[in-house]
Scaffold this motif. Structure first.
Motif, short mmCIF file in Angstrom:
data_model
loop_
_atom_site.label_atom_id
_atom_site.label_comp_id
_atom_site.label_asym_id
_atom_site.label_seq_id
_atom_site.Cartn_x
_atom_site.Cartn_y
_atom_site.Cartn_z
N THR A 15 44.16 43.89 41.52
CA THR A 15 43.11 44.03 40.50
C THR A 15 41.95 43.14 40.91
O THR A 15 42.12 41.94 41.14
CB THR A 15 43.64 43.59 39.13
N THR A 16 40.76 43.70 41.00
CA THR A 16 39.59 42.93 41.41
C THR A 16 38.90 42.35 40.19
O THR A 16 38.76 43.02 39.15
CB THR A 16 38.59 43.79 42.20
N LEU A 34 44.50 32.36 40.43
CA LEU A 34 44.71 33.81 40.32
C LEU A 34 44.87 34.44 41.70
O LEU A 34 45.72 35.33 41.89
CB LEU A 34 43.54 34.45 39.58
N THR A 35 44.09 33.99 42.68
CA THR A 35 44.24 34.50 44.04
C THR A 35 45.63 34.21 44.59
O THR A 35 46.23 35.04 45.27
CB THR A 35 43.17 33.88 44.96
N GLY A 36 46.15 33.04 44.25
CA GLY A 36 47.46 32.63 44.74
C GLY A 36 48.61 33.47 44.23
O GLY A 36 49.72 33.41 44.79
N THR A 37 48.39 34.27 43.19
CA THR A 37 49.47 35.13 42.67
C THR A 37 49.72 36.33 43.57
O THR A 37 50.77 36.97 43.47
CB THR A 37 49.13 35.63 41.26
N GLY A 38 48.76 36.68 44.41
CA GLY A 38 48.92 37.86 45.27
C GLY A 38 48.68 39.17 44.55
O GLY A 38 48.85 40.24 45.14
N ARG A 39 48.28 39.12 43.29
CA ARG A 39 48.05 40.34 42.50
C ARG A 39 46.60 40.49 42.05
O ARG A 39 46.22 41.53 41.53
CB ARG A 39 48.98 40.34 41.28
N ASP A 62 37.13 45.41 38.72
CA ASP A 62 37.92 46.05 37.66
C ASP A 62 37.72 45.32 36.33
O ASP A 62 37.58 45.95 35.28
CB ASP A 62 39.41 46.04 38.01
N VAL A 63 37.72 43.99 36.41
CA VAL A 63 37.66 43.16 35.21
C VAL A 63 36.73 41.98 35.46
O VAL A 63 36.73 41.42 36.56
CB VAL A 63 39.06 42.62 34.82
N ALA A 64 35.93 41.63 34.46
CA ALA A 64 35.10 40.43 34.52
C ALA A 64 35.58 39.45 33.46
O ALA A 64 35.82 39.84 32.31
CB ALA A 64 33.63 40.77 34.29
N LEU A 65 35.74 38.18 33.83
CA LEU A 65 36.12 37.12 32.91
C LEU A 65 34.86 36.32 32.60
O LEU A 65 34.24 35.76 33.50
CB LEU A 65 37.18 36.21 33.52
N VAL A 66 34.47 36.28 31.33
CA VAL A 66 33.18 35.70 30.96
C VAL A 66 33.38 34.59 29.93
O VAL A 66 33.94 34.82 28.85
CB VAL A 66 32.24 36.78 30.38
#
Length: 219
Positions: A15-16, A34-39, A62-66
């Motif tokens: 998921t980007t 989050l990158t370290g989860t591999g997902r 895909d998703v933006a965190l704001v």
């Protein structure tokens, strides 16, 4: 823009996401976790909503965190800008302390839900993936933001000199080994004291430690 990801591999099942938060420490550590989860693949992180909207137009996530509260362009304005530049992107409001009025404004602007910054990493991943596939997210204490809970002042927390020194170095982005060399302790002792400091401040990781320190006026 910081934390760009220029890897050429295909997305596959990842998921980007794009992160918008004016706190460099929070957005950097959150991206790393989050990158370290591999997902999750973090396309980029930004301190400014206008910059984030331009990045989303060039490479839609895909998703933006704001973050809800930011000085240059606030959360709702950033949500509206992202929806205009990248209509297919789902947006989640990053929250720490937020009032119901701010939460409602984020929803009116087009956010698909709320993602508390202190949610454990597996919960963050599940919420982000759910949002990607069209599920509205009220994760953790985020659901309370749509109600009208009584506002409670956080209890006072006092740190000793050693704890203040370690917190200051943590907020500066130092690793445990770097802290150990700076204050002349063994890495294992620093690791123990960092864990104790997180417990004292009610933090679950370095991101939430930064948030709690800011809320309590520490560091």
């Amino acid at each position: 823009m910081d934390h760009p990801d220029h890897r050429a591999h295909p997305r596959g099942g990842l998921t980007t996401i794009l992160i918008v938060d004016d706190d460099l420490f929070v957005r950097t550590v959150l991206a790393d976790l989050l990158t370290g989860t591999g997902r999750i693949r973090v396309l980029s992180t930004h301190a400014d909503g206008a910059e984030a909207a331009a990045a989303a137009a060039a490479e839609p996530p895909d998703v933006a965190l704001v973050d809800i509260s930011m000085p240059l362009m606030d959360g709702p304005a950033t949500v509206r800008a992202l929806r205009e530049s990248s209509p297919a992107t789902r947006i989640l409001a990053l929250t720490s302390l937020a009032d119901p009025a701010a939460a409602a404004e984020m929803l009116r602007a087009g956010a698909a839900g709320f993602l508390p910054k202190d949610l454990p990493v597996p919960g963050l991943v599940h919420a982000i993936e759910a949002a990607r596939y069209g599920v509205s997210v009220l994760a953790g204490a985020g659901a309370a933001l749509t109600a009208d809970p009584p506002q409670q002042r956080a209890p006072a927390v006092e740190l000793n000199d050693a704890e203040n020194s370690i917190l200051e170095l943590l907020l500066a982005g130092r690793t445990n080994d770097q802290i150990a060399r700076t204050i002349y302790l063994s890495p294992s002792s620093v690791k123990h004291q960092v864990s104790a400091l997180m417990a004292k401040l009610g933090a679950t990781n370095r991101v939430t430690l930064a948030i709690r320190a800011r809320e309590l006026g520490l560091g």
